[in-house]
Design an enzyme around this catalytic site. Structure first.
Site, mmCIF file in Angstrom:
data_model
loop_
_atom_site.group_PDB
_atom_site.id
_atom_site.type_symbol
_atom_site.label_atom_id
_atom_site.label_comp_id
_atom_site.label_asym_id
_atom_site.label_seq_id
_atom_site.Cartn_x
_atom_site.Cartn_y
_atom_site.Cartn_z
ATOM 1 N N GLU A 43 0.863 -1.180 0.000
ATOM 2 C CA GLU A 43 0.000 0.000 0.000
ATOM 3 C C GLU A 43 0.893 1.221 0.000
ATOM 4 O O GLU A 43 1.776 1.346 0.864
ATOM 5 C CB GLU A 43 -0.933 0.042 1.216
ATOM 6 C CG GLU A 43 -1.863 1.255 1.151
ATOM 7 C CD GLU A 43 -2.757 1.492 2.372
ATOM 8 O OE1 GLU A 43 -3.585 2.407 2.299
ATOM 9 O OE2 GLU A 43 -2.602 0.793 3.386
ATOM 10 N N GLU A 68 4.908 4.849 3.415
ATOM 11 C CA GLU A 68 4.402 6.159 3.842
ATOM 12 C C GLU A 68 5.585 7.112 3.923
ATOM 13 O O GLU A 68 6.640 6.746 4.417
ATOM 14 C CB GLU A 68 3.713 6.009 5.204
ATOM 15 C CG GLU A 68 3.326 7.305 5.890
ATOM 16 C CD GLU A 68 2.464 8.228 5.036
ATOM 17 O OE1 GLU A 68 1.446 7.787 4.485
ATOM 18 O OE2 GLU A 68 2.834 9.419 4.908
ATOM 19 N N ASP A 117 -3.052 11.728 -2.286
ATOM 20 C CA ASP A 117 -3.068 13.198 -2.387
ATOM 21 C C ASP A 117 -3.508 13.618 -3.799
ATOM 22 O O ASP A 117 -3.001 13.084 -4.787
ATOM 23 C CB ASP A 117 -1.662 13.768 -2.111
ATOM 24 C CG ASP A 117 -1.190 13.478 -0.688
ATOM 25 O OD1 ASP A 117 -1.929 12.823 0.066
ATOM 26 O OD2 ASP A 117 -0.075 13.902 -0.339
ATOM 27 N N THR A 191 -10.489 2.327 5.086
ATOM 28 C CA THR A 191 -9.318 3.073 5.541
ATOM 29 C C THR A 191 -9.801 4.150 6.531
ATOM 30 O O THR A 191 -11.006 4.378 6.663
ATOM 31 C CB THR A 191 -8.584 3.744 4.369
ATOM 32 O OG1 THR A 191 -9.293 4.929 3.990
ATOM 33 C CG2 THR A 191 -8.464 2.812 3.169
ATOM 34 N N GLU A 192 -8.843 4.850 7.158
ATOM 35 C CA GLU A 192 -9.225 5.932 8.065
ATOM 36 C C GLU A 192 -10.032 7.011 7.314
ATOM 37 O O GLU A 192 -11.079 7.439 7.765
ATOM 38 C CB GLU A 192 -7.987 6.578 8.698
ATOM 39 C CG GLU A 192 -7.428 5.845 9.897
ATOM 40 C CD GLU A 192 -6.304 4.877 9.551
ATOM 41 O OE1 GLU A 192 -6.040 4.653 8.345
ATOM 42 O OE2 GLU A 192 -5.692 4.333 10.485
ATOM 43 N N GLU A 194 -11.628 6.760 4.513
ATOM 44 C CA GLU A 194 -12.884 6.206 3.997
ATOM 45 C C GLU A 194 -13.967 6.215 5.086
ATOM 46 O O GLU A 194 -15.114 6.604 4.835
ATOM 47 C CB GLU A 194 -12.638 4.775 3.509
ATOM 48 C CG GLU A 194 -13.814 4.149 2.796
ATOM 49 C CD GLU A 194 -13.431 2.807 2.165
ATOM 50 O OE1 GLU A 194 -12.280 2.350 2.343
ATOM 51 O OE2 GLU A 194 -14.291 2.229 1.488
HETATM 52 N N1 SAH Z 1 -4.413 5.643 2.987
HETATM 53 C C1 SAH Z 1 -4.796 6.401 4.181
HETATM 54 C C2 SAH Z 1 -4.204 7.816 4.167
HETATM 55 C C3 SAH Z 1 -4.644 8.677 3.016
HETATM 56 S S1 SAH Z 1 -3.860 10.292 3.007
HETATM 57 C C4 SAH Z 1 -6.305 6.429 4.278
HETATM 58 O O1 SAH Z 1 -6.969 6.144 3.289
HETATM 59 O O2 SAH Z 1 -6.819 6.729 5.356
HETATM 60 C C5 SAH Z 1 -2.560 10.001 1.831
HETATM 61 C C6 SAH Z 1 -1.302 9.486 2.499
HETATM 62 O O3 SAH Z 1 -0.367 9.183 1.493
HETATM 63 C C7 SAH Z 1 -0.626 10.491 3.427
HETATM 64 O O4 SAH Z 1 -0.301 9.872 4.643
HETATM 65 C C8 SAH Z 1 0.631 10.909 2.646
HETATM 66 O O5 SAH Z 1 1.711 11.272 3.489
HETATM 67 C C9 SAH Z 1 0.914 9.677 1.834
HETATM 68 N N2 SAH Z 1 1.608 9.924 0.568
HETATM 69 C C10 SAH Z 1 1.184 10.794 -0.377
HETATM 70 N N3 SAH Z 1 2.030 10.823 -1.424
HETATM 71 C C11 SAH Z 1 3.016 9.930 -1.127
HETATM 72 C C12 SAH Z 1 4.189 9.534 -1.814
HETATM 73 N N4 SAH Z 1 4.505 10.047 -3.003
HETATM 74 N N5 SAH Z 1 4.988 8.609 -1.226
HETATM 75 C C13 SAH Z 1 4.671 8.093 -0.014
HETATM 76 N N6 SAH Z 1 3.565 8.451 0.686
HETATM 77 C C14 SAH Z 1 2.747 9.357 0.138
#
Ligand code: SAH
Length: 214
Positions: A43, A68, A117, A191-192, A194
């Site tokens: 993930e 992450e 993001d 997910t959190e 979601e």
């Molecule tokens: N998957 C989780 C968090 C979503 S927020 C959920 O659904 O609840 C998106 C997360 O991706 C953030 O924690 C951000 O730091 C991470 N992220 C975004 N772009 C990234 C990248 N290029 N490499 C690693 N992590 C990344």
């Protein structure tokens, strides 16, 4: 993800055995990290890790790597894993752009992207984790019938992603604009983000993509 500067998080991560350091050294040998030849699912952007931790508990015969970039959220996933001590779950703190330096060709069976993001500005499109540039990186690490599974509440990012799939030479396996009112919801792990968006009544979009036979 809202960022708080969690004091000492870098030190916690440096000392934790569930976080793989010098990750590029394991390229092509991840089966040795896990001590078996089970399939590897990753993930990217796992945040606090609820999704991947749940999957790892449910599927002991699949190996999971959670990626992450921010320490401040990664430590939350580490705390969960410290309690659970799952043998099939490791983490990497890294920028996903370099994913093909960490996994070799045919080393990964599935890639999960959850609530990535959005990078709304056009000039940042290449940074979106579903851009054709990122799909080209995933192409370098996935097994031939490997898949990318992407969920988001963000309609603009989803529409962009739907367009990128064929542009990158990939196939759409399935696609829904309202996961929670679709046939695909069965077995869905929240997910959190979601959990929060579903509580607010927002529809969740999801797509599954793979490569054209190569
Ligand atoms: N998957 C989780 C968090 C979503 S927020 C959920 O659904 O609840 C998106 C997360 O991706 C953030 O924690 C951000 O730091 C991470 N992220 C975004 N772009 C990234 C990248 N290029 N490499 C690693 N992590 C990344």
């Amino acid at each position: 993800m809202r960022l708080r500067n969690v004091r000492g998080s870098r030190e916690t991560i440096a000392a934790n055995d569930y976080v793989i350091k010098n990750e590029t050294e394991y390229k092509g040998t991840w089966n040795q990290v896990f001590g078996n030849d089970n399939p590897i699912h990753i993930e990217i952007g796992m945040g606090k890790g609820q999704f991947i931790t749940t999957l790892a508990q449910q599927n002991p015969h699949i190996n999971y790597v959670g990626i992450e970039k921010y320490s401040s959220v990664l430590i939350r996933a580490i705390a969960k894993q410290e309690e659970l001590q799952l043998p099939n779950l490791y983490f990497i703190r890294m920028e996903a752009e370099y994913i093909a330096d960490v996994f070799a060709k045919d080393e990964v069976a599935q890639i999960y992207l959850n609530f990535s993001d959005p990078w709304p500005k056009d000039r940042h499109a290449k940074r979106r984790l579903t851009s054709k540039e990122f799909l080209a990186r995933y192409n370098q690490i996935l097994i031939p019938d490997g898949v990318v599974i992407f969920k988001t509440d963000n309609r603009d990012l989803f529409d962009f992603s739907v367009e990128q799939v064929p542009e990158a030479g990939w196939n759409m396996v399935n696609c829904t604009y309202d996961l929670h009112n679709s046939e695909f919801v069965e077995g869905n792990i929240m997910t959190e983000y979601e959990t929060k968006f579903v509580a607010e009544g927002k529809p969740i979009h999801r797509l599954v993509a793979n490569r054209e036979m190569k």
